[in-house]
Design an enzyme around this catalytic site. Structure first.
Site, short mmCIF file in Angstrom:
data_model
loop_
_atom_site.label_atom_id
_atom_site.label_comp_id
_atom_site.label_asym_id
_atom_site.label_seq_id
_atom_site.Cartn_x
_atom_site.Cartn_y
_atom_site.Cartn_z
CB SER A 54 -0.89 -0.07 1.23
OG SER A 54 -1.60 1.42 1.51
CB CYS A 105 14.63 -3.78 2.95
SG CYS A 105 12.85 -3.62 2.99
#
Length: 378
Positions: free
Chosen positions: A198, A323
């Site tokens: 999202s 990440c």
């Protein structure tokens, strides 16, 4: 602050915030509860599932909500493999995949699966012929992303999906960077699963989605999970899903105009980078490239220093996937396209939104000129 790191995350758009507020205020019941408030929340989730299924052309029952892209990738891969009853243990992927996919596959390798990496060209594109060569009689799964999160490379996923479907090999496609930016039709893609997040499309963080092809005989990995038809445990984030759905519909409505804007920004950036060559090299360009993500390498400056100097001048860029930020090793994607270990550390990523402007690029280029002057005089 000029923000040019939209591939990492995006701010919530106003429409999504308004939907979130309304859903959190009026649909706060647990969707698994049997009372009226629970039923209202469940009905809202059903509506969201229907709207999202129309965007990717799938059955409503084949969509499952998650906490984001990382969990989506993990659950999709493990659920597909758990549903296989044969003895095949070979998995094919690339070194350009997101860390959530690579780490999942590397753990599976420790558990008895074998792993092969398909080579890519200098722009990071997978050749379908090379993929075919990597397939073995015991190949059970192929995992290849749609748009690379660091180079912007668009992979030929429909060609890959069609080939794999004929071979009855599972296909997982990470669509975290492509959903809402490129059309995705899971029937044309012939994927067994896709993952979506999202917060890459101006929705809330902590929300994602997985498409699981019902004909793929997948099985949930959790024992007696009660939410999302057993796909995952945990109370469903109704308000977040409603806001995500609103953001997704807005992204699809604006997809063509956004793509055109990114193309103009990309052309303007590349034009202004020409005088800085060979101090700065653009990576991943080619016929299969998404213009909203631009990767750059510097001749003799580490990307982290470039990022910090840009930040000092009020510009936010990144050194790759968020990440990967706290890891010291060079980006695997840069090594995969032929960069040396040293040069792979000299990478930064620029990523645009519809809010990005030519003036933002002018400011960025001015910092790059300052860096060039600094290091050419050393």
């Amino acid at each position: 602050m000029i923000y040019l790191d939209y591939a990492a995350t995006t701010p919530m758009r106003q429409e999504a915030i308004e939907v979130y507020t309304e859903a959190a205020t009026s649909y706060y019941g647990n969707s698994s509860s049997l009372h009226t408030l629970g039923t209202q929340a469940e009905n809202l989730l059903t509506l969201c599932r229907k709207k999202l299924s129309l965007l990717v052309n799938c059955r409503e029952d084949d969509l499952f909500f998650t906490s984001g892209g990382t969990e989506a990738n993990y659950l999709a891969i493990h659920s597909l493999l758990k549903g296989k009853n044969d003895e095949r243990k070979h998995i094919v992927t690339t070194k350009l995949e997101h860390s959530s996919v690579l780490h999942t596959l590397q753990q599976l390798e420790k558990e008895g699966f074998s792993l092969s990496y398909v080579p890519v060209d200098q722009n990071g594109v997978v050749s379908v012929d090379d993929l075919k060569k990597a397939i073995r009689p015991d190949t059970v799964l192929v995992a290849i992303q749609h748009i690379n999160h660091e180079l912007g490379t668009i992979q030929p996923v429909e060609d890959i999906g069609h080939f794999l479907s004929k071979k009855e090999i599972l296909f997982h496609c990470d669509c975290v960077q492509s959903f809402g930016k490129l059309p995705i039709d899971v029937k044309k893609l012939k994927a067994d699963s896709i993952s979506v997040s999202s917060h890459k499309i101006y929705g809330p963080k902590g929300v994602g989605m997985v498409y699981m092809n019902s004909s793929s005989s997948w099985k949930p990995i959790y024992h007696k999970a009660t939410h999302e038809k057993g796909f995952r445990p945990g109370t469903v984030n109704t308000a977040g899903i409603a806001a995500f759905t609103e953001a997704a519909e807005c992204a699809y409505a604006e997809m063509k105009t956004a793509r055109s804007h990114y193309e103009r920004l990309k052309s303007y950036l590349l034009e202004n980078l020409e005088p800085l060559a060979p101090f700065i090299e653009v990576e991943g360009l080619g016929n299969s490239h998404f213009p909203g993500i631009i990767g750059l390498t510097f001749s003799n400056i580490q990307g982290q220093y470039v990022m910090l100097q840009c930040n000092r001048h009020g510009i936010a860029i990144s050194t790759g996937s968020a990440c990967h930020v706290n890891q010291q090793e060079p980006l695997a994607s840069l090594l995969a396209i032929g960069k040396s270990t040293a040069n792979a550390k000299n990478f930064v990523r620029i990523s645009f939104s519809q809010h990005s402007t030519f003036k933002h690029i002018d400011r960025l280029i001015s910092v790059f000129h300052l860096l060039q002057q600094e290091f050419m005089t050393v």
